[in-house]
Motif scaffolding. Sequence first.
Motif, PDB file in Angstrom:
ATOM      1  N   ALA A 171       0.813  -1.217   0.000  1.00 26.93           N
ATOM      2  CA  ALA A 171       0.000   0.000   0.000  1.00 26.93           C
ATOM      3  C   ALA A 171       0.843   1.263   0.000  1.00 26.93           C
ATOM      4  O   ALA A 171       0.360   2.329  -0.391  1.00 26.93           O
ATOM      5  CB  ALA A 171      -0.931   0.005   1.218  1.00 26.93           C
ATOM      6  N   GLY A 172       2.109   1.188   0.416  1.00 24.50           N
ATOM      7  CA  GLY A 172       2.977   2.359   0.436  1.00 24.50           C
ATOM      8  C   GLY A 172       3.488   2.679   1.821  1.00 24.50           C
ATOM      9  O   GLY A 172       2.834   2.394   2.821  1.00 24.50           O
ATOM     10  N   ASN A 173       4.646   3.335   1.875  1.00 27.55           N
ATOM     11  CA  ASN A 173       5.370   3.548   3.128  1.00 27.55           C
ATOM     12  C   ASN A 173       5.529   5.000   3.520  1.00 27.55           C
ATOM     13  O   ASN A 173       6.453   5.345   4.237  1.00 27.55           O
ATOM     14  CB  ASN A 173       6.788   2.968   3.009  1.00 27.55           C
ATOM     15  N   VAL A 174       4.661   5.875   3.072  1.00 27.35           N
ATOM     16  CA  VAL A 174       4.859   7.300   3.335  1.00 27.35           C
ATOM     17  C   VAL A 174       3.748   7.906   4.182  1.00 27.35           C
ATOM     18  O   VAL A 174       3.676   9.116   4.337  1.00 27.35           O
ATOM     19  CB  VAL A 174       5.012   8.080   2.009  1.00 27.35           C
ATOM     20  N   GLY A 175       2.883   7.088   4.734  1.00 28.18           N
ATOM     21  CA  GLY A 175       1.837   7.585   5.609  1.00 28.18           C
ATOM     22  C   GLY A 175       0.746   8.360   4.910  1.00 28.18           C
ATOM     23  O   GLY A 175       0.005   9.122   5.552  1.00 28.18           O
ATOM     24  N   PHE A 176       0.604   8.181   3.584  1.00 29.63           N
ATOM     25  CA  PHE A 176      -0.453   8.864   2.849  1.00 29.63           C
ATOM     26  C   PHE A 176      -1.820   8.335   3.270  1.00 29.63           C
ATOM     27  O   PHE A 176      -1.958   7.199   3.732  1.00 29.63           O
ATOM     28  CB  PHE A 176      -0.294   8.650   1.339  1.00 29.63           C
ATOM     29  N   SER A 177      -2.847   9.149   3.059  1.00 27.78           N
ATOM     30  CA  SER A 177      -4.218   8.711   3.317  1.00 27.78           C
ATOM     31  C   SER A 177      -4.848   8.115   2.069  1.00 27.78           C
ATOM     32  O   SER A 177      -6.064   7.993   1.972  1.00 27.78           O
ATOM     33  CB  SER A 177      -5.062   9.880   3.825  1.00 27.78           C
ATOM     34  N   VAL A 191      -1.809  -4.269   0.530  1.00 28.79           N
ATOM     35  CA  VAL A 191      -1.405  -4.709   1.864  1.00 28.79           C
ATOM     36  C   VAL A 191      -0.755  -3.580   2.657  1.00 28.79           C
ATOM     37  O   VAL A 191       0.161  -2.912   2.165  1.00 28.79           O
ATOM     38  CB  VAL A 191      -0.430  -5.899   1.779  1.00 28.79           C
ATOM     39  N   GLY A 192      -1.223  -3.399   3.887  1.00 30.76           N
ATOM     40  CA  GLY A 192      -0.613  -2.477   4.826  1.00 30.76           C
ATOM     41  C   GLY A 192       0.132  -3.245   5.905  1.00 30.76           C
ATOM     42  O   GLY A 192       0.036  -4.467   5.996  1.00 30.76           O
ATOM     43  N   ALA A 193       0.864  -2.523   6.758  1.00 32.30           N
ATOM     44  CA  ALA A 193       1.734  -3.157   7.751  1.00 32.30           C
ATOM     45  C   ALA A 193       1.252  -2.907   9.177  1.00 32.30           C
ATOM     46  O   ALA A 193       0.817  -1.805   9.508  1.00 32.30           O
ATOM     47  CB  ALA A 193       3.166  -2.643   7.595  1.00 32.30           C
ATOM     48  N   VAL A 194       1.366  -3.942  10.017  1.00 34.14           N
ATOM     49  CA  VAL A 194       1.085  -3.833  11.450  1.00 34.14           C
ATOM     50  C   VAL A 194       2.308  -4.318  12.223  1.00 34.14           C
ATOM     51  O   VAL A 194       3.164  -5.023  11.690  1.00 34.14           O
ATOM     52  CB  VAL A 194      -0.154  -4.657  11.868  1.00 34.14           C
ATOM     53  N   ASP A 195       2.358  -3.938  13.513  1.00 39.68           N
ATOM     54  CA  ASP A 195       3.465  -4.368  14.353  1.00 39.68           C
ATOM     55  C   ASP A 195       3.082  -5.617  15.141  1.00 39.68           C
ATOM     56  O   ASP A 195       2.006  -6.202  14.938  1.00 39.68           O
ATOM     57  CB  ASP A 195       3.901  -3.231  15.283  1.00 39.68           C
ATOM     58  N   TRP A 201       1.247   0.219  11.517  1.00 40.80           N
ATOM     59  CA  TRP A 201       2.493   0.971  11.465  1.00 40.80           C
ATOM     60  C   TRP A 201       2.194   2.388  10.990  1.00 40.80           C
ATOM     61  O   TRP A 201       1.444   2.594  10.030  1.00 40.80           O
ATOM     62  CB  TRP A 201       3.459   0.265  10.514  1.00 40.80           C
ATOM     63  N   ASP A 202       2.770   3.396  11.649  1.00 37.47           N
ATOM     64  CA  ASP A 202       2.439   4.790  11.371  1.00 37.47           C
ATOM     65  C   ASP A 202       2.667   5.184   9.919  1.00 37.47           C
ATOM     66  O   ASP A 202       1.933   6.014   9.371  1.00 37.47           O
ATOM     67  CB  ASP A 202       3.262   5.714  12.281  1.00 37.47           C
ATOM     68  N   GLU A 203       3.683   4.626   9.284  1.00 40.55           N
ATOM     69  CA  GLU A 203       4.019   5.014   7.914  1.00 40.55           C
ATOM     70  C   GLU A 203       3.264   4.211   6.855  1.00 40.55           C
ATOM     71  O   GLU A 203       3.442   4.439   5.658  1.00 40.55           O
ATOM     72  CB  GLU A 203       5.529   4.867   7.685  1.00 40.55           C
ATOM     73  N   SER A 204       2.447   3.285   7.273  1.00 33.78           N
ATOM     74  CA  SER A 204       1.689   2.479   6.315  1.00 33.78           C
ATOM     75  C   SER A 204       0.544   3.297   5.742  1.00 33.78           C
ATOM     76  O   SER A 204      -0.261   3.861   6.485  1.00 33.78           O
ATOM     77  CB  SER A 204       1.137   1.232   7.014  1.00 33.78           C
ATOM     78  N   ASN A 205       0.476   3.389   4.417  1.00 36.96           N
ATOM     79  CA  ASN A 205      -0.584   4.162   3.777  1.00 36.96           C
ATOM     80  C   ASN A 205      -1.962   3.602   4.106  1.00 36.96           C
ATOM     81  O   ASN A 205      -2.128   2.397   4.306  1.00 36.96           O
ATOM     82  CB  ASN A 205      -0.402   4.173   2.261  1.00 36.96           C
ATOM     83  N   THR A 206      -2.931   4.481   4.139  1.00 36.43           N
ATOM     84  CA  THR A 206      -4.308   4.101   4.421  1.00 36.43           C
ATOM     85  C   THR A 206      -5.202   4.572   3.288  1.00 36.43           C
ATOM     86  O   THR A 206      -4.752   5.233   2.349  1.00 36.43           O
ATOM     87  CB  THR A 206      -4.784   4.718   5.743  1.00 36.43           C
ATOM     88  N   GLY A 207      -6.486   4.260   3.392  1.00 37.76           N
ATOM     89  CA  GLY A 207      -7.433   4.788   2.423  1.00 37.76           C
ATOM     90  C   GLY A 207      -8.264   3.732   1.737  1.00 37.76           C
ATOM     91  O   GLY A 207      -8.153   2.533   2.004  1.00 37.76           O
ATOM     92  N   LYS A 208      -9.100   4.200   0.835  1.00 33.28           N
ATOM     93  CA  LYS A 208      -9.985   3.330   0.075  1.00 33.28           C
ATOM     94  C   LYS A 208      -9.161   2.356  -0.766  1.00 33.28           C
ATOM     95  O   LYS A 208      -8.182   2.731  -1.390  1.00 33.28           O
ATOM     96  CB  LYS A 208     -10.886   4.167  -0.826  1.00 33.28           C
ATOM     97  N   GLY A 209      -9.580   1.111  -0.781  1.00 27.56           N
ATOM     98  CA  GLY A 209      -8.886   0.102  -1.566  1.00 27.56           C
ATOM     99  C   GLY A 209      -7.924  -0.741  -0.768  1.00 27.56           C
ATOM    100  O   GLY A 209      -7.405  -1.742  -1.279  1.00 27.56           O
ATOM    101  N   LEU A 210      -7.659  -0.365   0.486  1.00 29.04           N
ATOM    102  CA  LEU A 210      -6.802  -1.188   1.326  1.00 29.04           C
ATOM    103  C   LEU A 210      -7.492  -2.523   1.591  1.00 29.04           C
ATOM    104  O   LEU A 210      -8.660  -2.564   1.963  1.00 29.04           O
ATOM    105  CB  LEU A 210      -6.530  -0.465   2.652  1.00 29.04           C
ATOM    106  N   THR A 211      -6.756  -3.620   1.395  1.00 33.42           N
ATOM    107  CA  THR A 211      -7.383  -4.943   1.487  1.00 33.42           C
ATOM    108  C   THR A 211      -7.053  -5.653   2.794  1.00 33.42           C
ATOM    109  O   THR A 211      -7.950  -6.003   3.564  1.00 33.42           O
ATOM    110  CB  THR A 211      -6.935  -5.840   0.317  1.00 33.42           C
ATOM    111  N   LEU A 212      -5.783  -5.888   3.047  1.00 35.49           N
ATOM    112  CA  LEU A 212      -5.371  -6.674   4.211  1.00 35.49           C
ATOM    113  C   LEU A 212      -4.191  -6.015   4.902  1.00 35.49           C
ATOM    114  O   LEU A 212      -3.445  -5.228   4.301  1.00 35.49           O
ATOM    115  CB  LEU A 212      -4.980  -8.097   3.786  1.00 35.49           C
TER     116      LEU A 212
END
Length: 434
Positions: A171-177, A191-195, A201-212
């Motif tokens: 999903a990206g590593n710059v904390g974008f929405s 895919v986004g990242a969790v700890d 994870w704070d730098e994991s991008n968020t937003g519409k289309g995020l799956t897992l």
Amino acid sequence: MAAAPSASADYVRDRQWVMDVFSVDDMWAQSQGEGVIVAVVDSGVDAGHPDLSGQVLEGKDFTGGGNAQQDIQGHGTAMASLIAGHGHGAGNDSGVKGLAPKAKILPLRTLRTAADRNADETWGAAVRYAVDHGAKVINLSFANDGGHTLSDGRQAIAYAQAHDVVVVAGAGNVGFSTVSEPAALPGVVAVGAVDRNANRWDESNTGKGLTLMAPGVDIVAANPKRSPQYGLSDGTSDATAYVSAAAALVRAKYPDLTAGQVINRLIKSASFLQHKGLKAPDQEYGYGIVRPYSALTMNIPKGPEGNPLGRVQLVDDASKGSTSSATENTKTKGYTSMGAIVLLVGVIGLLAVIAIITSLVVARSRRATQNGAATNGTYPNSAYPAQQLMPPPVQQPYPSQPHNQAYGYPAAPPQAPQHPNPYTQQPPHQDPTR
């Protein structure tokens, strides 16, 4: 991790907290990814790494020559180890193990150094190659943060989707929405990242289309560029590799499922864990955190064969039975074959008339110029400047190192867990132990 103690292999194994939270021994009793090829489109994969020996296929280098089984940067090897690493030493008890240790890795090198640009036409060609060479899962651990995927990349993903391949991207590593492309494209598992505490994870991008979501913080992985051949990183690259591995596990156990049904199983078995009150798909957690064991064991109906996340429209003639968007547009406008013919004849006639008029004007212009008319400005030659070619579109550059802004290698300080094991906290009606 360059300063790791001499018993580095054991130290490496001890740092793999993902193995514990996913209860891999129970998971591997169900599937280890046997018979599934996972394509890693990246910087190449070091086939000589002890944790990957025998797992890496020949692959192909798309950077203008070279060997896809070599990895100058180390990123591709790290991703491959999280997918299909088998460890080494007595009983394979040392080194890195991936979630699908019996899957095969198809290395496709699309960049060599951290300074290389991962162009759409390059990784797009690699995706097509993966499809044509038996890959059932394609791992794209990179993101075009802030940019859009060009036609080469879009159509390559459409080609993969049309040929029953699961495509997974970070999903990206710059904390974008917003989720970055190509992960944001329809049908791609973003895919986004969790700890280790199951928090985003704070730098994991968020937003519409995020799956897992998947583990992506304090992740130890193989890296031939570091001593002793291991590195520590944070990022959605690692999380992407874990989801690709989970897809390989499901494809191995349920070979009759389509790519869309595999994705459906991953989605239906995911969980928000301790994050209460969220509704899927959530902008920060998607459909939840991937749970490979539950994906393998839960009673989930097959569902429709199509991709629940949609698909990219394929307009490539190489797709069997595909209908181009231009053809579909013609059908929706209600044009008949006869109408199209009449229209074509009319256009040809109009062009012929225009050509005649143009010829007369040009001839008149030449006569006027010869008679000195050009001096009084009637048809000056400057009125017809040479045609200017449009400059090629400028593509947003890819990050110099895909999804790995924090790919340094110092040992991270230990984190105090908020729960003994938050990955065991499940909502009602789901497996309470995975």
